[in-house]
Design a protein around this motif. Structure first.
Motif, PDB file in Angstrom:
ATOM      1  N   LYS A  51      14.926  42.251  49.640  1.00  0.00           N
ATOM      2  CA  LYS A  51      15.816  42.642  50.736  1.00  0.00           C
ATOM      3  C   LYS A  51      15.372  42.065  52.071  1.00  0.00           C
ATOM      4  O   LYS A  51      16.200  41.706  52.911  1.00  0.00           O
ATOM      5  N   GLN A  52      14.058  41.985  52.274  1.00  0.00           N
ATOM      6  CA  GLN A  52      13.550  41.506  53.561  1.00  0.00           C
ATOM      7  C   GLN A  52      13.237  40.011  53.550  1.00  0.00           C
ATOM      8  O   GLN A  52      12.814  39.455  54.570  1.00  0.00           O
ATOM      9  N   ASN A  53      13.421  39.390  52.389  1.00  0.00           N
ATOM     10  CA  ASN A  53      13.258  37.944  52.250  1.00  0.00           C
ATOM     11  C   ASN A  53      11.873  37.469  52.709  1.00  0.00           C
ATOM     12  O   ASN A  53      11.734  36.499  53.453  1.00  0.00           O
ATOM     13  N   VAL A  54      10.845  38.185  52.246  1.00  0.00           N
ATOM     14  CA  VAL A  54       9.463  37.792  52.529  1.00  0.00           C
ATOM     15  C   VAL A  54       8.682  37.806  51.219  1.00  0.00           C
ATOM     16  O   VAL A  54       9.168  38.296  50.192  1.00  0.00           O
ATOM     17  N   THR A  55       7.473  37.282  51.259  1.00  0.00           N
ATOM     18  CA  THR A  55       6.659  37.207  50.042  1.00  0.00           C
ATOM     19  C   THR A  55       5.287  37.858  50.209  1.00  0.00           C
ATOM     20  O   THR A  55       4.509  37.897  49.262  1.00  0.00           O
ATOM     21  N   ASP A  56       5.007  38.387  51.396  1.00  0.00           N
ATOM     22  CA  ASP A  56       3.670  38.893  51.705  1.00  0.00           C
ATOM     23  C   ASP A  56       3.727  40.373  52.087  1.00  0.00           C
ATOM     24  O   ASP A  56       4.617  40.787  52.839  1.00  0.00           O
ATOM     25  N   TYR A  57       2.775  41.145  51.587  1.00  0.00           N
ATOM     26  CA  TYR A  57       2.709  42.573  51.920  1.00  0.00           C
ATOM     27  C   TYR A  57       2.702  42.799  53.426  1.00  0.00           C
ATOM     28  O   TYR A  57       3.388  43.690  53.941  1.00  0.00           O
ATOM     29  N   TYR A  58       1.941  41.996  54.148  1.00  0.00           N
ATOM     30  CA  TYR A  58       1.753  42.217  55.579  1.00  0.00           C
ATOM     31  C   TYR A  58       2.987  41.841  56.400  1.00  0.00           C
ATOM     32  O   TYR A  58       3.042  42.120  57.598  1.00  0.00           O
ATOM     33  N   ASP A  59       3.980  41.222  55.762  1.00  0.00           N
ATOM     34  CA  ASP A  59       5.239  40.906  56.438  1.00  0.00           C
ATOM     35  C   ASP A  59       6.325  41.936  56.146  1.00  0.00           C
ATOM     36  O   ASP A  59       7.424  41.848  56.696  1.00  0.00           O
ATOM     37  N   LEU A  60       6.022  42.890  55.281  1.00  0.00           N
ATOM     38  CA  LEU A  60       7.013  43.892  54.904  1.00  0.00           C
ATOM     39  C   LEU A  60       7.076  45.035  55.911  1.00  0.00           C
ATOM     40  O   LEU A  60       6.051  45.488  56.424  1.00  0.00           O
TER      41      LEU A  60
END
Length: 308
Positions: free
Chosen positions: A199-208
């Protein structure tokens, strides 16, 4: 008689008044109070180390949001001294059980700190029904071969529960490709993490952008790792004898019903309480075992619960 009571009452009031006056006189003045606080008790801002990592995966501390969140968890866990000190004590007792199982499954040693934040290394019960040191839900436990019923609940068996956690984490690592997201999924679920990443179009925990619990999860793990590995740096002082000791046990094979664990315990020179301390997965004072399954009951070595 009334006169005597009156005299005693007056004497009591005078005594209390004297104590109060003494306490007030003994208290420091406003000017001295500030000096006393400054000299006797200090709370310090902490330096966040710039090389923090989880399982070899670096935290992006150049990101000011990540830095602030890490700072929060270091402060909270450093200054919650009683809780941290109890974790130091329990870790000495339970990490020797957890560490070799993590190693056996190829799980990084840092995951023992996940167990710390899940339960404080106690057999906790969550409002959602997760149980044991690894906070395993009933469905997850059964899917991974644990026996869970009113008579036996193997989520309370630390060795077996650690193996279930390892299996889950290996599956998560295969799905997400890194240990940080795998650890986060232990809290939010694999599907939950996948959905948020998509949904947020990210791949990294710290970008969520995450809720409070999962959003703090990795920071709490890394904070406890940092504190437990550097006690003096964070103001924790203790002697080896202050730590809780692992108690060696023998494993007794049982493949039939046990009608009375009180009598069973007495055969080994211990009482029912001690049996339960070492075998919390036995949920009732008897074992049904209609199937003839083999169980291993831990019995502490002689002398550990008796006076020398």
């Amino acid at each position: 008689m009334k006169t005597i009571k009156t005299i005693f009452a007056c004497f009591g009031l005078l005594s209390l008044s004297a104590l109060f006056i003494f306490a007030v006189q003994d208290a420091p003045s406003d000017d001295n109070l500030e000096k006393k606080i400054i000299n006797d008790y200090n709370v310090y801002a902490l330096n966040v180390p710039d090389d923090l990592n989880f399982a070899g995966e670096a935290m992006p501390l150049h990101d000011p949001d990540v830095l602030e969140r890490m700072d929060r968890e270091l402060l909270v866990n450093t200054y919650w001294q009683s809780n941290a000190l109890l974790i130091f004590k329990r870790a000495n007792k339970y990490f020797p059980v957890i560490e070799p199982i993590l190693k056996k499954y190829g799980i990084p040693d840092d995951f023992k700190y996940l167990a710390v934040i899940e339960s404080g290394l106690t057999n906790a019960v969550s409002p959602a029904g997760a149980r044991g040191v690894w906070q395993i839900m009933k469905a997850t436990g059964r899917e991974n071969g644990l026996e869970i019923n009113d008579n036996v609940d193997e989520r309370y068996n630390l060795e077996k529960a650690t193996e279930v956690a390892c299996k889950y984490l290996l599956e998560a690592k295969e799905k997400f490709g890194n240990w940080t997201l795998s650890a986060a999924s232990y809290n939010a679920g694999k599907a939950g993490v996948s959905r948020r990443l998509s949904k947020q179009n990210v791949t990294d925990y710290y970008d969520l952008l995450l809720g409070e619990e999962t959003g703090r999860y990795m920071f709490r793990i890394v904070a406890l790792k940092e504190i437990l590995n550097n006690p003096n740096k964070y103001g924790f002082n203790f002697r080896l004898k202050d730590l809780y000791k692992p108690i060696p046990t023998s494993k007794i094979s049982v493949d039939s019903a046990v009608t009375d664990f009180v009598k069973f315990s007495e055969k080994f020179g211990i009482n029912y309480k001690i049996l339960k301390l070492h075998n919390p997965w036995l949920r009732e004072p008897h074992l049904n075992n209609k199937s003839g399954k083999e169980y291993f009951i831990e019995i502490p070595k002689e002398g550990y619960y008796t006076k020398p």
